[in-house]
Design an enzyme around this catalytic site. Sequence first.
Site, PDB file in Angstrom:
ATOM      1  N   GLU A  82       1.191  -0.965  -0.024  1.00  0.00           N
ATOM      2  CA  GLU A  82      -0.186  -0.074   0.349  1.00  0.00           C
ATOM      3  C   GLU A  82       1.460   1.726  -0.173  1.00  0.00           C
ATOM      4  OE1 GLU A  82      -1.634  -3.816   1.907  1.00  0.00           O
ATOM      5  OE2 GLU A  82      -0.052  -2.653   2.514  1.00  0.00           O
ATOM      6  N   ARG A 110      26.926 -10.687  -7.533  1.00  0.00           N
ATOM      7  CA  ARG A 110      27.211 -11.748  -8.892  1.00  0.00           C
ATOM      8  C   ARG A 110      28.100 -11.158  -9.528  1.00  0.00           C
ATOM      9  NH1 ARG A 110      25.511 -12.957 -13.049  1.00  0.00           N
ATOM     10  NH2 ARG A 110      25.186 -15.684 -13.086  1.00  0.00           N
ATOM     11  N   ASP A 170      26.091 -14.690 -20.110  1.00  0.00           N
ATOM     12  CA  ASP A 170      24.657 -15.997 -19.637  1.00  0.00           C
ATOM     13  C   ASP A 170      23.863 -14.852 -20.344  1.00  0.00           C
ATOM     14  OD1 ASP A 170      25.055 -14.055 -17.474  1.00  0.00           O
ATOM     15  OD2 ASP A 170      24.906 -16.207 -16.272  1.00  0.00           O
TER      16      ASP A 170
END
Length: 239
Positions: free
Chosen positions: A119, A157, A172
């Site tokens: 909210e 990472r 990747d």
Amino acid sequence: MLRIDVITIFPGLFEPFLHESMVGIAQREGHVRIEVHDLRHFARDRHHTVDDAPYGGGPGMVMKPEPLVEAVEAIAGPKGPERSARVILLSPQGRRLDQERLGALVVHPHLALVCGRYEGVDQRAVDLAIDEEISIGDYVLSGGEVPAMALIEGVVRLVPGVLGNPESASGDSFGAGLLEGPQYTRPAQFRGLDVPEVLRSGDHQAVARWRAERAREFTRERRPDLLPDSDQLGGESES
Ligand code: J9Q
């Protein structure tokens, strides 16, 4: 060493996440230090109140400004050029997180993540204490805790040294700006389905070419929005 502080009303949600897997290893190896703070500890009233009904009426609760601003100022200092940390509110009103934004965040030595609730947060607290609002996508959640974990995993990472193999940081999905194609491991045949012959051929050039083609194909079929405009047309056609 990257430092991350998290401000939340559910500190327990972060426990396993911070100690297991890549984030846990990165902390034990000293690449990152993550501290979780219970927002209630910054509430001064007897009941440690952190939310209240919205002015103007309506359903749900709104996060009160005092505990939130005091927590952020205790952890990151007052908003302004002197502040030690980049203070981020996870909220549906934020700009959508992507790999480029993660790369921009990891240059800061200190991040403070504030977990909002659905909210919302009193706008005065946002204006007084928050540097930037970030969303992880257009769906309804109950709070910013899961979005904060997604941001932490994505940013940790990227910290230099966290991934043993630096190729896996950029090679990747999205590191290259495309989806990865299909991946296989042993056995070579499973329930009558074979691993594509080229991957077992030992021809590294042919493997690289095949993977690049499959990546383009997956991306065009599933996420054409990731391709340059000129590559988005043409439907199912190959190569
Ligand atoms: C705090 N839905 O959703 C997507 N990114 C962030 C959020 C979010 C939410 C509710 C509360 C954050």
